[in-house]
Scaffold this active site. Structure first.
Site, PDB file in Angstrom:
ATOM      1  N   GLY A 215       0.808  -1.207   0.000  1.00  0.00           N
ATOM      2  CA  GLY A 215       0.000   0.000   0.000  1.00  0.00           C
ATOM      3  C   GLY A 215       0.844   1.260   0.000  1.00  0.00           C
ATOM      4  N   SER A 216       0.388   2.259   0.723  1.00  0.00           N
ATOM      5  CA  SER A 216       1.009   3.575   0.657  1.00  0.00           C
ATOM      6  C   SER A 216       2.403   3.643   1.264  1.00  0.00           C
ATOM      7  CB  SER A 216       0.106   4.611   1.334  1.00  0.00           C
ATOM      8  OG  SER A 216      -1.086   4.761   0.600  1.00  0.00           O
TER       9      SER A 216
END
Length: 485
Positions: A215-216
């Site tokens: 993810g981020s």
């Protein structure tokens, strides 16, 4: 009469020579095959006729020994078994060995030539020495902080000392007690069956053997690539990225969960975690640049060992432009182990210098004499030192005024990055919550620890804050334990 005696003596001599030749043939050419024969229990009897050496954490043994009074006389025991299972693995009379028990088996079982008093001693005597000890790099207080922070939820924590590569904590939950597998009999086979049937996979070492969409948190890799490639020269300058952003060559729009992402600068895109800006920057860096950047951080390395093998973290090397955009924000086919993401944070904290992670500080004889010193060399230089300094400040901003406020420690410079990874069919699964971070020692100003936390069953109202809400407090507790002198 004498002639017949001579003939008989000569015949006996021939028989003796043949017997010796056959014995030599068996010992030299068939020994391994006979040793491996399942019907031959002599090796197992010999293996368990003496205690194994110990695995140590902070100078204290986390393993032990129990006499069985049976043919296999010594059985492995574990102190705080579930806490240290991701480090020790198990040593089972029925199912063999895993993790450190496997990687350092020759030392622990006493067969390693390093433990012998003279070179080739074991080969000539076909014997073994008392089991040696394996001293780990793990810090007990950090291991406990990570384990307690996860509270049995599915997840993992990996923590490194950036300047050396020492693994300070390696936790995976839910865990299991390896002592239940140590011996033989129905209790052991029953425990094995229950553990393997459990949906929570307690024997899976999520810290090094499970990969997740990062993810981020992967945006730190993308930011490093963009700065090094000079795609971004001023982290504070506005970009030309719209919000939402249409993925290249498609009609699919990529939204932002955060506000203020329209034409946001790189610094703001990291601070509040803008998908659009980072996806766009990944496409501007290009496939070759992103693949090279990910490789220098450790992605696509199938040979990493600590000394146990680590699952390969993946960044695809052949993608369309829209796939590259998604990969640049830690989605599509991008996957990482928690250890890999701790390496990302470690490289930033250490000024762009990534050290190879390792778990064994030293190996000693039973009497405590060091026979092999652990240590680590450089792994890669994932980014320029100037880029690392810029990323350090961006990660500090995440903690001080962005999505990672729950990782803040009074009086300590802390950098972090939240992340949420979508998964499941049509992203229907509960998102994985990520947080990667590092903390400086207030006294020396040097990086003391880098941490990666993933929680599989986290929940939050807003996707990108779940890493800050579920994972960041765990990272903070681990960092606080690292800073205690």
């Amino acid at each position: 009469m004498i002639r017949y005696i001579r003939r008989a003596a000569a015949f006996c001599l021939v028989l003796l020579v043949a017997l010796l030749a056959n014995a030599a043939r068996v010992q030299l050419f068939e020994a391994d095959e006979l040793d491996a024969n399942p019907a031959n229990r002599r090796l197992s009897i010999t293996r368990y006729e003496q205690p194994r050496g110990d695995i140590l954490v902070d100078g204290r043994s986390v393993t032990g020994d129990r006499r069985t009074g049976e043919q296999l006389d010594h059985e492995r025991t574990y102190r705080h078994g579930p806490l240290y299972a991701p480090v020790t693995g198990y040593a089972s009379q029925t199912y063999g060995t895993t993790l450190l028990e496997n990687a350092e088996d020759s030392v622990l079982s006493g067969t390693d030539a390093l433990l012998a008093p003279l070179p080739l001693w074991n080969e000539f005597t076909r014997g073994r020495q008392p089991g040696g000890d394996v001293v780990t790099t793990v810090k007990a207080s950090m291991q406990r902080a990570a384990y307690d922070g996860l509270r049995g939820r599915r997840g993992a924590v990996a923590a490194l000392e950036p300047s050396t590569g020492k693994i300070l904590a390696l936790v995976s939950t839910p865990s299991y007690d390896p002592e239940r597998l140590s011996g033989t009999g129905s209790a052991v086979t029953g425990a094995w069956a229950r553990l393997n049937a459990s949906k929570s996979l307690p024997m899976l070492n999520r810290a090094i053997r499970q990969t997740y969409p990062p993810g981020s948190t992967f945006k730190i890799v993308t930011a490093a690539a963009a700065l090094d490639a000079r795609v971004v020269t001023d982290p504070g300058a506005a970009t030309d990225t719209p919000s939402p952003y249409v993925l290249p060559n498609t009609r699919t729009t990529l939204p932002d969960e955060s506000r203020g992402c329209e034409k946001a600068s790189l610094a703001d895109a990291v601070r509040v975690s803008c998908n659009t800006v980072m996806a766009h920057l990944g496409t501007r860096v290009g496939l070759d640049g992103m693949v090279d950047a990910a490789r220098r951080f450790g992605f696509n390395d199938s040979g990493l060992r600590i000394p146990s093998g680590v699952a390969r973290s993946n960044f695809d090397t052949d993608m369309s432009e829209d796939q590259l955009a998604l990969s640049s924000i830690g989605q599509f086919n991008t996957t990482a182990t928690p250890l890999q993401m701790a390496m990302v944070a470690s490289a930033v904290a250490n000024g762009g210098d990534l050290r190879r992670p390792y778990l064994v500080d030293r190996v000693t004889t039973h009497d405590g004499n060091t026979v092999r010193q652990g240590g680590s060399g450089p792994y890669e230089r994932p980014m320029n030192p100037a880029t690392a300094v810029q990323l350090q400040q961006m990660m500090v901003d995440v903690v001080e005024s962005g999505t990672g406020g729950n990782a803040a420690i009074d009086g300590v410079r802390v950098g972090g990055k939240t992340g949420t990874a979508q998964h499941g069919v049509d992203n229907s699964g509960i998102p994985y919550a990520w947080f990667i971070s590092w903390a400086e020692d207030p006294d020396s100003g040097r990086p003391a620890v880098a941490v990666a936390v993933v929680v599989e069953d986290a929940t939050a109202e807003r996707a990108d804050v779940s890493g800050g809400g579920s994972a960041a407090p765990i990272a903070r507790a681990v960092m606080e334990a690292a800073l205690v002198k």
